[in-house]
Design a protein around this motif. Structure first.
Motif, PDB file in Angstrom:
ATOM      1  N   ALA A  61      83.798  58.788  29.099  1.00 51.90           N
ATOM      2  CA  ALA A  61      84.961  57.983  28.738  1.00 51.90           C
ATOM      3  C   ALA A  61      84.593  56.661  28.077  1.00 51.90           C
ATOM      4  CB  ALA A  61      85.814  57.716  29.978  1.00 51.90           C
ATOM      5  N   PHE A  62      83.425  56.111  28.397  1.00 52.50           N
ATOM      6  CA  PHE A  62      83.032  54.811  27.867  1.00 52.50           C
ATOM      7  C   PHE A  62      81.777  54.939  27.003  1.00 52.50           C
ATOM      8  CE2 PHE A  62      85.426  54.014  31.697  1.00 52.50           C
ATOM      9  CZ  PHE A  62      86.246  52.954  31.360  1.00 52.50           C
ATOM     10  N   ARG A  63      81.603  53.997  26.086  1.00 53.96           N
ATOM     11  CA  ARG A  63      80.434  54.006  25.217  1.00 53.96           C
ATOM     12  C   ARG A  63      79.201  53.508  25.979  1.00 53.96           C
ATOM     13  NH1 ARG A  63      82.952  49.183  24.270  1.00 53.96           N
ATOM     14  NH2 ARG A  63      81.597  47.338  24.181  1.00 53.96           N
ATOM     15  N   ARG A  64      78.046  53.830  25.432  1.00 55.70           N
ATOM     16  CA  ARG A  64      76.809  53.361  26.059  1.00 55.70           C
ATOM     17  C   ARG A  64      76.734  51.842  25.989  1.00 55.70           C
ATOM     18  NH1 ARG A  64      72.776  57.135  26.847  1.00 55.70           N
ATOM     19  NH2 ARG A  64      71.915  55.418  28.073  1.00 55.70           N
ATOM     20  N   GLY A  65      76.331  51.234  27.085  1.00 55.20           N
ATOM     21  CA  GLY A  65      76.241  49.777  27.147  1.00 55.20           C
ATOM     22  C   GLY A  65      77.535  49.091  27.545  1.00 55.20           C
ATOM     23  N   ALA A  66      78.587  49.881  27.784  1.00 56.24           N
ATOM     24  CA  ALA A  66      79.881  49.287  28.140  1.00 56.24           C
ATOM     25  C   ALA A  66      79.913  48.888  29.615  1.00 56.24           C
ATOM     26  CB  ALA A  66      81.004  50.267  27.841  1.00 56.24           C
ATOM     27  N   THR A  67      80.725  47.882  29.903  1.00 53.46           N
ATOM     28  CA  THR A  67      80.926  47.428  31.279  1.00 53.46           C
ATOM     29  C   THR A  67      82.422  47.389  31.569  1.00 53.46           C
ATOM     30  OG1 THR A  67      78.915  46.084  31.302  1.00 53.46           O
ATOM     31  CG2 THR A  67      80.614  45.527  32.910  1.00 53.46           C
ATOM     32  N   GLY A  68      82.803  47.942  32.715  1.00 56.77           N
ATOM     33  CA  GLY A  68      84.210  47.931  33.108  1.00 56.77           C
ATOM     34  C   GLY A  68      84.377  47.362  34.504  1.00 56.77           C
ATOM     35  N   ILE A  69      85.512  46.822  34.775  1.00 59.65           N
ATOM     36  CA  ILE A  69      85.813  46.255  36.096  1.00 59.65           C
ATOM     37  C   ILE A  69      86.922  47.085  36.736  1.00 59.65           C
ATOM     38  CG2 ILE A  69      86.581  44.234  37.385  1.00 59.65           C
ATOM     39  CD1 ILE A  69      83.877  43.868  36.054  1.00 59.65           C
ATOM     40  N   ALA A  70      86.649  47.616  37.905  1.00 59.82           N
ATOM     41  CA  ALA A  70      87.664  48.355  38.653  1.00 59.82           C
ATOM     42  C   ALA A  70      88.468  47.364  39.487  1.00 59.82           C
ATOM     43  CB  ALA A  70      86.998  49.385  39.557  1.00 59.82           C
ATOM     44  N   VAL A  71      89.791  47.431  39.358  1.00 58.66           N
ATOM     45  CA  VAL A  71      90.657  46.502  40.083  1.00 58.66           C
ATOM     46  C   VAL A  71      91.620  47.284  40.973  1.00 58.66           C
ATOM     47  CG1 VAL A  71      90.509  44.784  38.250  1.00 58.66           C
ATOM     48  CG2 VAL A  71      92.372  46.456  38.243  1.00 58.66           C
ATOM     49  N   SER A  72      92.190  46.587  41.917  1.00 60.28           N
ATOM     50  CA  SER A  72      93.128  47.213  42.836  1.00 60.28           C
ATOM     51  C   SER A  72      94.402  47.631  42.109  1.00 60.28           C
ATOM     52  CB  SER A  72      93.484  46.242  43.962  1.00 60.28           C
ATOM     53  OG  SER A  72      94.561  46.739  44.722  1.00 60.28           O
ATOM     54  N   PRO A  73      94.896  48.831  42.340  1.00 57.14           N
ATOM     55  CA  PRO A  73      96.165  49.267  41.725  1.00 57.14           C
ATOM     56  C   PRO A  73      97.343  48.395  42.151  1.00 57.14           C
ATOM     57  CG  PRO A  73      94.948  51.132  42.629  1.00 57.14           C
ATOM     58  CD  PRO A  73      94.284  49.894  43.142  1.00 57.14           C
ATOM     59  N   LEU A  74      97.200  47.756  43.312  1.00 55.33           N
ATOM     60  CA  LEU A  74      98.287  46.924  43.827  1.00 55.33           C
ATOM     61  C   LEU A  74      98.195  45.493  43.357  1.00 55.33           C
ATOM     62  CD1 LEU A  74      98.351  48.226  47.518  1.00 55.33           C
ATOM     63  CD2 LEU A  74      99.727  49.011  45.559  1.00 55.33           C
ATOM     64  N   SER A  75      96.975  45.047  43.013  1.00 54.58           N
ATOM     65  CA  SER A  75      96.783  43.663  42.589  1.00 54.58           C
ATOM     66  C   SER A  75      95.706  43.632  41.506  1.00 54.58           C
ATOM     67  CB  SER A  75      96.360  42.795  43.776  1.00 54.58           C
ATOM     68  OG  SER A  75      96.105  41.475  43.346  1.00 54.58           O
ATOM     69  N   PRO A  76      96.109  43.531  40.250  1.00 53.06           N
ATOM     70  CA  PRO A  76      95.148  43.544  39.146  1.00 53.06           C
ATOM     71  C   PRO A  76      94.118  42.421  39.211  1.00 53.06           C
ATOM     72  CG  PRO A  76      97.380  43.889  38.340  1.00 53.06           C
ATOM     73  CD  PRO A  76      97.505  43.488  39.778  1.00 53.06           C
ATOM     74  N   ASP A  77      94.412  41.381  39.969  1.00 56.25           N
ATOM     75  CA  ASP A  77      93.470  40.272  40.082  1.00 56.25           C
ATOM     76  C   ASP A  77      92.375  40.547  41.122  1.00 56.25           C
ATOM     77  OD1 ASP A  77      94.838  38.831  38.190  1.00 56.25           O
ATOM     78  OD2 ASP A  77      96.155  37.876  39.679  1.00 56.25           O
ATOM     79  N   ALA A  78      92.558  41.566  41.902  1.00 60.24           N
ATOM     80  CA  ALA A  78      91.583  41.894  42.943  1.00 60.24           C
ATOM     81  C   ALA A  78      90.564  42.891  42.396  1.00 60.24           C
ATOM     82  CB  ALA A  78      92.285  42.467  44.170  1.00 60.24           C
ATOM     83  N   LEU A  80      87.506  45.358  42.371  1.00 59.24           N
ATOM     84  CA  LEU A  80      86.866  46.263  43.330  1.00 59.24           C
ATOM     85  C   LEU A  80      85.383  46.468  43.025  1.00 59.24           C
ATOM     86  CD1 LEU A  80      89.607  49.037  43.605  1.00 59.24           C
ATOM     87  CD2 LEU A  80      89.263  47.024  45.062  1.00 59.24           C
ATOM     88  N   ALA A  81      85.064  46.605  41.735  1.00 58.42           N
ATOM     89  CA  ALA A  81      83.668  46.857  41.390  1.00 58.42           C
ATOM     90  C   ALA A  81      83.443  46.659  39.902  1.00 58.42           C
ATOM     91  CB  ALA A  81      83.268  48.277  41.782  1.00 58.42           C
ATOM     92  N   GLN A  82      82.228  46.382  39.583  1.00 59.77           N
ATOM     93  CA  GLN A  82      81.807  46.334  38.177  1.00 59.77           C
ATOM     94  C   GLN A  82      81.000  47.588  37.889  1.00 59.77           C
ATOM     95  OE1 GLN A  82      80.101  42.714  36.249  1.00 59.77           O
ATOM     96  NE2 GLN A  82      78.284  43.992  35.907  1.00 59.77           N
ATOM     97  N   ILE A  83      81.388  48.274  36.821  1.00 59.60           N
ATOM     98  CA  ILE A  83      80.723  49.539  36.500  1.00 59.60           C
ATOM     99  C   ILE A  83      80.169  49.443  35.091  1.00 59.60           C
ATOM    100  CG2 ILE A  83      81.010  52.031  36.241  1.00 59.60           C
ATOM    101  CD1 ILE A  83      83.357  51.814  38.220  1.00 59.60           C
ATOM    102  N   THR A  84      78.887  49.705  34.965  1.00 60.24           N
ATOM    103  CA  THR A  84      78.213  49.567  33.673  1.00 60.24           C
ATOM    104  C   THR A  84      77.536  50.865  33.281  1.00 60.24           C
ATOM    105  OG1 THR A  84      77.800  47.212  34.072  1.00 60.24           O
ATOM    106  CG2 THR A  84      76.443  48.293  32.405  1.00 60.24           C
ATOM    107  N   VAL A  85      77.678  51.209  32.003  1.00 57.15           N
ATOM    108  CA  VAL A  85      76.958  52.353  31.450  1.00 57.15           C
ATOM    109  C   VAL A  85      75.744  51.798  30.712  1.00 57.15           C
ATOM    110  CG1 VAL A  85      77.075  54.344  29.909  1.00 57.15           C
ATOM    111  CG2 VAL A  85      79.109  53.615  31.176  1.00 57.15           C
ATOM    112  N   THR A  86      74.568  52.227  31.076  1.00 56.37           N
ATOM    113  CA  THR A  86      73.355  51.676  30.495  1.00 56.37           C
ATOM    114  C   THR A  86      73.260  51.952  29.000  1.00 56.37           C
ATOM    115  OG1 THR A  86      72.114  53.688  31.032  1.00 56.37           O
ATOM    116  CG2 THR A  86      72.080  51.909  32.649  1.00 56.37           C
ATOM    117  N   LYS A  87      72.558  51.074  28.317  1.00 56.35           N
ATOM    118  CA  LYS A  87      72.325  51.238  26.899  1.00 56.35           C
ATOM    119  C   LYS A  87      71.398  52.435  26.657  1.00 56.35           C
ATOM    120  CE  LYS A  87      72.823  46.317  25.823  1.00 56.35           C
ATOM    121  NZ  LYS A  87      72.166  45.117  25.235  1.00 56.35           N
TER     122      LYS A  87
END
Length: 215
Positions: A61-78, A80-87
């Motif tokens: 789903a994501f390109r190589r080297g991309a970083t995404g932040i997982a947030v709570s479905p109930l509170s977008p400011d919360a 949950l985790a940082q997920i990174t796809v290595t280069k």
């Protein structure tokens, strides 16, 4: 019967032991431990499989080297985790050296070097040196590989360093170490659905501990 077999049989604990029966208590405790081990192993296997599948989906789903932040479905400011796809990284390995060398010689002759090598046998070379330059030679003692191997086998059978004459302890040959393999516990599940049923019915909890409740 849903049990775990090994070289040492564990008495079944399906029948309630009589009061004060130490054998029955031991069987129940042993079975409780085996149930807990089986449940924990099953849950770990399923967790590892789920994580592997999710990682594959993230890579797709994501390109190589991309970083995404997982947030709570109930509170977008919360977060949950940082997920990174290595280069993407690459490594080249020569699998057929002869073909590679032939290509270089044909296309990039300036890259090719010359060197002197001995084309005669070792025996021929030694004969010439003995005749013309014996000062370049010297005799040396060495222990053949098969001799070391024999000593290792003898020590292995003795479960401790041992010489050909039975020397052990302070008299044993130095430099030899005899180790014992680490213990392993292997699992072969017979009925995974039953374990699920035990958890669902409350007989065991999610951690595999027998609760005594449920059906």
């Amino acid at each position: 019967m849903h049990d775990l077999q090994s070289d040492t049989a564990v008495p079944a604990a399906s029948t309630a032991p009589a009061d004060g029966d130490p054998t029955g208590d031991l069987a129940a405790a042993s079975n409780a431990l085996l149930v807990q081990a089986a449940v924990r192993k099953l849950r770990a296997d399923r967790s590892n499989e789920a994580v592997a599948e999710t990682k594959k989906a993230v890579v797709q789903a994501f390109r190589r080297g991309a970083t995404g932040i997982a947030v709570s479905p109930l509170s977008p400011d919360a977060e949950l985790a940082q997920i990174t796809v290595t280069k993407a990284t690459y490594k080249a390995t020569t699998r057929d050296r002869t073909k590679t060398e032939d290509w270089i010689k044909a296309n990039y002759g300036e890259k090719v070097k010359t060197r002197t090598r001995i084309v005669g046998s070792d025996t021929d070379v030694l004969n010439v040196l003995r005749t013309l330059a014996p000062y370049l030679l010297e005799e040396e003692e060495y222990v053949p590989d098969n001799v070391i191997y024999e000593l290792e086998l003898k020590s292995q059978k003795a479960r401790q360093p041992m010489g050909w004459g039975g020397e052990v302890g302070d008299d044993a040959p130095p430099g030899i170490e005899v180790t014992i393999s680490d213990p392993k516990v292997n699992f072969t599940f017979r009925d995974r659905e039953l374990i699920d049923d035990l958890i669902t019915s409350g007989v065991v909890d999610e951690d595999g501990t027998i609760t005594g409740h449920g059906a």
